[in-house]
Design an enzyme around this catalytic site. Structure first.
Site, short mmCIF file in Angstrom:
data_model
loop_
_atom_site.label_atom_id
_atom_site.label_comp_id
_atom_site.label_asym_id
_atom_site.label_seq_id
_atom_site.Cartn_x
_atom_site.Cartn_y
_atom_site.Cartn_z
N VAL A 223 46.57 38.14 66.31
CA VAL A 223 45.82 36.91 66.09
C VAL A 223 44.76 37.13 65.01
O VAL A 223 44.64 36.33 64.06
CB VAL A 223 45.18 36.39 67.40
N TYR B 129 47.78 54.71 75.69
CA TYR B 129 47.16 53.50 76.25
C TYR B 129 47.86 53.09 77.54
O TYR B 129 47.22 52.95 78.58
CB TYR B 129 47.26 52.38 75.21
P1 NAD Z 1 37.50 46.08 72.37
O1 NAD Z 1 38.05 47.23 71.62
O2 NAD Z 1 36.86 44.98 71.61
O3 NAD Z 1 36.45 46.58 73.46
C1 NAD Z 1 36.47 47.83 74.07
C2 NAD Z 1 35.05 48.36 74.12
O4 NAD Z 1 35.03 49.63 74.77
C3 NAD Z 1 34.43 48.58 72.74
O5 NAD Z 1 33.15 48.02 72.69
C4 NAD Z 1 34.40 50.08 72.59
O6 NAD Z 1 33.38 50.54 71.72
C5 NAD Z 1 34.21 50.52 74.02
N1 NAD Z 1 34.65 51.87 74.30
C6 NAD Z 1 35.82 52.47 73.93
N2 NAD Z 1 35.86 53.73 74.38
C7 NAD Z 1 34.71 53.94 75.06
C8 NAD Z 1 34.16 55.05 75.75
N3 NAD Z 1 34.83 56.21 75.85
N4 NAD Z 1 32.94 54.93 76.32
C9 NAD Z 1 32.24 53.77 76.22
N5 NAD Z 1 32.71 52.68 75.58
C10 NAD Z 1 33.93 52.77 75.01
O7 NAD Z 1 38.69 45.51 73.28
P2 NAD Z 1 38.76 44.24 74.24
O8 NAD Z 1 39.85 43.39 73.77
O9 NAD Z 1 37.42 43.67 74.46
O10 NAD Z 1 39.26 44.94 75.58
C11 NAD Z 1 38.40 45.18 76.67
C12 NAD Z 1 39.20 45.75 77.83
O11 NAD Z 1 40.20 44.81 78.23
C13 NAD Z 1 39.92 47.05 77.49
O12 NAD Z 1 39.86 47.90 78.61
C14 NAD Z 1 41.33 46.61 77.24
O13 NAD Z 1 42.26 47.62 77.51
C15 NAD Z 1 41.47 45.43 78.21
N6 NAD Z 1 42.51 44.50 77.75
C16 NAD Z 1 42.30 43.67 76.69
C17 NAD Z 1 43.32 42.83 76.27
C18 NAD Z 1 43.16 41.87 75.12
O14 NAD Z 1 44.12 41.20 74.77
N7 NAD Z 1 42.00 41.72 74.52
C19 NAD Z 1 44.56 42.86 76.93
C20 NAD Z 1 44.73 43.74 77.98
C21 NAD Z 1 43.70 44.55 78.40
N1 UDP Z 2 52.26 41.87 64.87
C1 UDP Z 2 52.70 41.28 63.71
N2 UDP Z 2 51.89 41.32 62.62
C2 UDP Z 2 50.64 41.87 62.63
C3 UDP Z 2 50.18 42.46 63.85
C4 UDP Z 2 51.01 42.44 64.95
O1 UDP Z 2 53.81 40.75 63.66
O2 UDP Z 2 49.96 41.84 61.59
C5 UDP Z 2 53.12 41.81 66.08
C6 UDP Z 2 53.27 43.13 66.82
O3 UDP Z 2 54.34 43.89 66.26
C7 UDP Z 2 53.58 42.66 68.23
C8 UDP Z 2 52.79 41.35 68.35
O4 UDP Z 2 52.51 40.94 67.01
O5 UDP Z 2 54.94 42.38 68.38
C9 UDP Z 2 51.49 41.49 69.12
O6 UDP Z 2 50.77 42.59 68.58
P1 UDP Z 2 49.31 43.00 69.08
O7 UDP Z 2 49.01 44.30 68.45
O8 UDP Z 2 48.38 41.87 68.86
O9 UDP Z 2 49.45 43.13 70.66
P2 UDP Z 2 50.41 44.00 71.62
O10 UDP Z 2 51.60 44.49 70.85
O11 UDP Z 2 49.57 45.11 72.10
O12 UDP Z 2 50.81 43.02 72.65
#
Ligand code: NAD
Ligand code: UDP
Ligand code: UDP
Length: 315
Positions: free
Chosen positions: A187, A144
């Site tokens: 969350v 990732y």
């Molecule tokens: P999510 O998993 O809900 O959404 C990702 C979407 O992409 C899904 O609908 C999935 O089916 C689709 N997808 C995955 N691989 C694919 C492929 N090869 N072709 C077409 N579609 C594909 O996640 P999200 O939280 O909505 O995240 C959306 C974007 O934001 C992602 O790129 C993620 O890396 C980025 N992002 C999210 C967060 C967060 O906290 N939610 C933080 C940092 C970055």
């Molecule tokens: N985490 C936790 N319990 C859970 C899921 C996640 O304590 O059931 C912790 C995880 O180890 C991390 C933080 O919560 O330190 C955020 O995790 P998340 O996967 O949401 O996001 P990321 O690590 O990608 O920021």
């Protein structure tokens, strides 16, 4: 009115983005392979004259005519992106190449949803955009983190080499309705566990921190970034600087949900960052933006969503 492609549009953030763009009067083409997204997230848009849905994997070429592209396709939770790590890297890297190739052919502006994970386990705090990060290239999160870093590289090389109009946002942990109930993010885990009366799983000692941004705030910043003047590329941090330990988050969720869940401690996954907080000075300056939704208010909305979802699933 613009024709806008949203990749990953059936996911958590993507589906809210489709809603928002349609509300703003645009035509939206939502592309998703449903790996982590779901038709349920966009069911209410099917049949809308400004909405079109296409099942497609962005690792394969895509030929469509659009004015703008939001590239969000990529699983975002560790459980999902580690399920098929090779596919995760392909999605970020081949997906970026294809969407950039598309943007180049049709001369579209393109925005990449990057991530705070490009900073890895950071040694500066809070993180500014100029910080290069501390990422393990061979660990279980690398598919990732490194995939997203390579996507950023591709965006900037297409910008330099082909004068493409790019925007890169680095998203910090974001939460809200339509998160996947089983995606393992903290969350959604804590809320679903509390609603089911199950133990709340704290990984490690719970002293690691994250900063949580509510989805509406995030989308406001992301759409403002897309509308900035050509030449302003970012990368730009978007997130909420309010920083909490996982123990504090668990206590807040328990207090809002009620119930009798106990806190249990489980091993910390490897390469789990100790702390994370965005420096949003640049977003304040360039977007005139800062988050408005307090953690407690955002959690209430998210809890209400999961309460309904779990009740529907039981029915
Ligand atoms: P999510 O998993 O809900 O959404 C990702 C979407 O992409 C899904 O609908 C999935 O089916 C689709 N997808 C995955 N691989 C694919 C492929 N090869 N072709 C077409 N579609 C594909 O996640 P999200 O939280 O909505 O995240 C959306 C974007 O934001 C992602 O790129 C993620 O890396 C980025 N992002 C999210 C967060 C967060 O906290 N939610 C933080 C940092 C970055
Ligand atoms: N985490 C936790 N319990 C859970 C899921 C996640 O304590 O059931 C912790 C995880 O180890 C991390 C933080 O919560 O330190 C955020 O995790 P998340 O996967 O949401 O996001 P990321 O690590 O990608 O920021
Ligand atoms: N591509 C795409 N849709 C388009 C144009 C290109 O999916 O409308 C893909 C194409 O398959 C190619 C990639 O984007 O592999 C990169 O395109 P680019 O034009 O940059 O490179 P080239 O075609 O010269 O390899």
């Amino acid at each position: 009115m613009q024709r806008i492609l949203v990749t990953g549009g059936a996911g958590f953030l993507g589906s809210h983005l489709c809603d928002r763009l349609i509300r703003d009067g645009h035509d939206v083409l939502c592309v998703d392979n449903y790996f982590t997204g779901s038709k349920r997230n966009i069911a209410h848009l099917i049949g809308h004259p400004s909405f079109e849905l296409m099942r497609h994997d962005v690792t394969f070429p895509l030929y469509v005519e659009v004015d703008r592209i939001f590239n969000l396709a990529c699983p975002a939770s560790p459980v999902h992106y580690q399920h098929d790590p090779v596919q995760t890297t392909k999605t970020s890297v081949h997906g970026a190449i294809n969407m950039l190739g598309l943007a180049k052919r049709v001369n579209a502006r393109i925005l990449q949803a990057s991530t705070s994970e490009v900073y890895g386990d950071p040694e500066v705090h809070p993180q500014q955009e100029g910080y290069w990060g501390r990422v393990n290239p061979i660990g279980i999160r690398s598919c990732y983190d490194e995939g997203k870093r390579c996507a950023e590289t591709l965006f900037f090389d297409y910008h330099r080499q082909h004068a493409l109009d790019i925007k890169v946002v680095r998203i910090f942990n974001t939460y809200g309705p339509r998160m996947h109930p089983n995606d393992g993010r903290v969350v959604s885990n804590f809320i679903v566990q509390a609603l089911r009366g199950q133990d709340i799983t704290i990984y490690g000692d719970g002293q690691q921190t994250r900063s949580f941004c509510y989805v509406d705030d995030l989308l406001e910043a992301m759409t403002r970034m897309m509308d900035t003047e050509a030449g302003f590329t970012g990368p730009i941090n978007i997130g909420n600087p309010g920083e909490f330990t996982m123990l504090e988050l668990a206590e807040k969720v328990l207090q809002l949900v009620g119930g009798r869940s106990q806190l249990v401690f489980q091993p910390l996954p490897s390469d789990d960052p100790r702390q994370r907080q965005p420096d949003i000075t640049l977003a304040r300056e360039k977007l005139g933006w800062e988050p408005k939704v307090a953690l407690e208010d955002g959690l209430k909305e998210t809890i209400a969503y999961f309460r309904t979802l779990l009740a529907e699933d039981r029915a």
